[in-house]
Design an enzyme around this catalytic site. Structure first.
Site, mmCIF file in Angstrom:
data_model
loop_
_atom_site.group_PDB
_atom_site.id
_atom_site.type_symbol
_atom_site.label_atom_id
_atom_site.label_comp_id
_atom_site.label_asym_id
_atom_site.label_seq_id
_atom_site.Cartn_x
_atom_site.Cartn_y
_atom_site.Cartn_z
ATOM 1 N N GLU A 185 3.391 11.827 -36.152
ATOM 2 C CA GLU A 185 4.840 11.909 -36.291
ATOM 3 C C GLU A 185 5.453 12.527 -35.036
ATOM 4 O O GLU A 185 4.940 13.482 -34.459
ATOM 5 C CB GLU A 185 5.276 12.677 -37.548
ATOM 6 C CG GLU A 185 6.749 12.477 -37.902
ATOM 7 C CD GLU A 185 7.162 10.998 -38.013
ATOM 8 O OE1 GLU A 185 7.430 10.384 -36.967
ATOM 9 O OE2 GLU A 185 7.216 10.474 -39.146
ATOM 10 N N ASP B 183 8.663 6.364 -40.915
ATOM 11 C CA ASP B 183 10.046 6.188 -41.343
ATOM 12 C C ASP B 183 10.416 4.720 -41.426
ATOM 13 O O ASP B 183 11.576 4.347 -41.394
ATOM 14 C CB ASP B 183 11.000 6.927 -40.404
ATOM 15 C CG ASP B 183 10.890 6.444 -38.961
ATOM 16 O OD1 ASP B 183 10.054 5.562 -38.676
ATOM 17 O OD2 ASP B 183 11.637 6.963 -38.102
ATOM 18 N N ASP C 284 -2.009 -40.983 -21.493
ATOM 19 C CA ASP C 284 -1.775 -39.532 -21.470
ATOM 20 C C ASP C 284 -1.674 -38.931 -22.865
ATOM 21 O O ASP C 284 -1.894 -37.731 -23.039
ATOM 22 C CB ASP C 284 -0.496 -39.211 -20.693
ATOM 23 C CG ASP C 284 -0.603 -39.499 -19.204
ATOM 24 O OD1 ASP C 284 -1.720 -39.788 -18.742
ATOM 25 O OD2 ASP C 284 0.436 -39.443 -18.514
#
Length: 532
Positions: free
Chosen positions: A252, A331, A521
């Site tokens: 914290e 939080d 391609d």
């Protein structure tokens, strides 16, 4: 060759039945207690780590530091466990289902999830605690720094573990899980240990991808009120060395690499982009904490810090509150991204021997191992895609700097190049009759188009991403190989042009839509994978 370099910032995205409980075997608990008493009576000190064949919580119990939380989406963490791992909720009707194991002590029954979620999408709503404490995690509510979270998409992180195709938990910003009313988790300076298996390929520098002990009111209540593993590239206290991501302690009001906050270990430059990482924190709650990490696919653990608690006030002793958080800060700071496969929390500090045995067990299950199928477009098959145009028959689809490109790959190419050119075929994220291509070395990242160009990006669960990452195979336009039509732009096909990859139409205003050699391609040879 086009060597892989550190990933660039993400592009902006487009618009985007109660489970049966099963307690651990009473016999196992009795044996653990007897082993502890015998060791004490014989004067041999602390109990030793269990045999390597034991699962993580068996190991920690035998060492005298039992798990008080054991969360995993991929496997059992006790050899006797045969309950549910997690719960999914279906978008079509809101129904839920518990996903369990194939057998006691085994791996997740991913087929049950696939069946339940077929034809719709699912989110993960609950992650069950395998310990007798039943500290289950549910989607996190609003907190001091973030509104209520949403559930992670259940199919975002397919992975092979123990030879089984299972799903991990892929967290995007705004997702998180929590339990504010737990049993047995350390509080007010209690000692505890914890680890999680995560990934170094799906991280950012936002706060906070955490797993561990947090506040019970979803708010920042001061220094020392958290004790959680943090994994990401956020350097809270300068200096940090290297580019990360780092295993840090979220205690914290800071992500700590030492008692001073900043790194005192110049050799700790982070884990790099390891696909699977073991991250470990232990804290006696009074005057000492330690950080370790390891490659979850091989080798042992490295200790990056072992020493005193932070020198600022409030950390010695700690003031843990005993909630459990996953994917956010205490939080509910929820801007982070991250991957989670398994993790536990213990009562008391595990011995180094127990940690080492747990790491050996993690390595033994084979995170990210071969799927067992190669060279086809069947779900779970590992492939490489080779160009068929006469100029480029040695070129393969690969990712570089997050972008899809083609480059020459040969038997003498580096292992990194070979991994970048290997893809795992998955059922189409938007349509199961089509296919999606997951990166072999970036778990949970898929080939998707954005503004017609192809990129490798993590699946975020949105309908837009699902559509952009889905391709529908058909006979090659040149008459050979396979062509892949974009699911949401069905007249556009996967094409290489000037060594980049696009979804291209046959003629149009863009250079890559040129009709010259278009049929060749957009025709690809589905080949055996370059990486095993």
């Amino acid at each position: 060759m086009l060597p892989e370099t550190p990933r660039l910032p993400r592009l902006p995205r487009l618009l985007r039945l109660p489970r049966p409980r099963r307690l651990r075997s009473a016999a196992l608990s009795v044996l653990a207690v007897c082993a502890t008493l015998a060791a004490l009576l014989l004067g041999v000190g602390a109990p030793q780590a269990a045999a390597a064949s034991s699962l993580p919580c068996d190991v920690y119990a035998a060492a005298g530091t039992p798990c008080v939380a054991a969360h995993s989406l991929v496997r059992a963490l006790y050899s006797s466990y045969n309950g549910s791992l997690y719960q999914v909720q279906r978008a079509s009707d809101g129904a839920t289902a518990n996903i369990g194991l194939l057998s006691a002590g085994g791996y997740a029954n991913a087929a049950a999830q696939d069946s339940f979620c077929s034809g719709t999408t699912c989110i993960i709503t609950k992650i069950y605690d395998q310990s007798a404490r039943h500290n289950d995690l549910t989607i996190e509510g609003a907190g001091g720094a973030g509104k209520a979270d949403v559930g992670a998409p259940a199919d975002a992180l397919p992975v092979t573990v123990g030879g089984h195709q299972v799903y991990g938990l892929e967290i995007s910003a705004g997702m998180g899980y929590r339990n504010d009313s737990t049993s047995g988790v350390a509080t007010n300076g209690g000692a505890e240990g914890m680890y999680m298996v995560t990934s170094g390929t799906h991280v950012n520098g936002a706060c906070c991808f955490d797993y561990g002990n947090a506040e019970t009111n979803n708010k920042d209540t001061g220094n020392g009120h958290m004790d959680a593993i943090n994994f990401g590239t956020e350097c809270w206290f300068s200096p940090c060395y290297g580019q990360g991501p780092w295993v840090q302690a979220d205690l914290e009001n800071g992500l700590f690499q030492s008692d001073a906050g900043y790194s005192k270990n110049t050799s700790n430059t982070g884990t790099g982009q390891l696909p699977f990482v073991t991250a470990l924190l232990k804290n006696n709650g009074q005057n000492h904490f330690a950080l370790k990490y390891g490659n979850a696919q091989s080798g042992g653990l490295t200790t990056t810090y072992s020493g005193g608690e932070p020198t600022a006030s409030g950390y010695s002793p700690m003031h843990q509150e005993g909630a459990i958080v996953l994917g956010t800060g205490g939080d509910n700071s929820n801007g982070s991204i991250g991957s989670f496969f398994e993790g536990v929390m213990t009562s008391g500090i595990p011995t180094d021997a127990a940690d080492n045995t747990v790491q050996s067990n993690i390595v033994s299950v084979g995170y990210g191992g071969a799927t067992g199928s190669t060279g086809t477009l069947g779900a779970g098959s590992e492939i490489s895609l080779r160009a068929t145009t006469s100029c480029c028959t040695g070129d393969y689809v690969r990712h570089q700097n997050d972008a899809g490109v083609v480059s020459a790959i040969t038997s003498s190419s580096s292992s990194l190049d070979k991994n970048d050119a290997t893809w795992i075929v998955r059922k189409g994220l938007a349509d199961s009759s089509c296919v999606s291509f997951e990166s072999r070395n970036y778990p949970g990242d898929f080939l998707r188009h954005y503004n017609y160009k192809l990129y490798r990006q993590p699946m975020d669960g949105t309908a837009q991403f699902r559509a952009d990452a889905t391709f529908c195979p058909q006979t090659g336009k040149s008459g050979t190989g396979t062509s892949f039509a974009s699911y949401n732009y069905p007249t556009r096909y996967l094409r290489h042009y000037d060594y980049n990859l696009y979804i291209a139409s046959d003629g149009g205003s863009n250079d890559f839509d040129s009709s010259t050699s278009w049929t060749n391609d957009v025709s690809w040879a589905v080949s055996s994978p370059w990486a095993p």
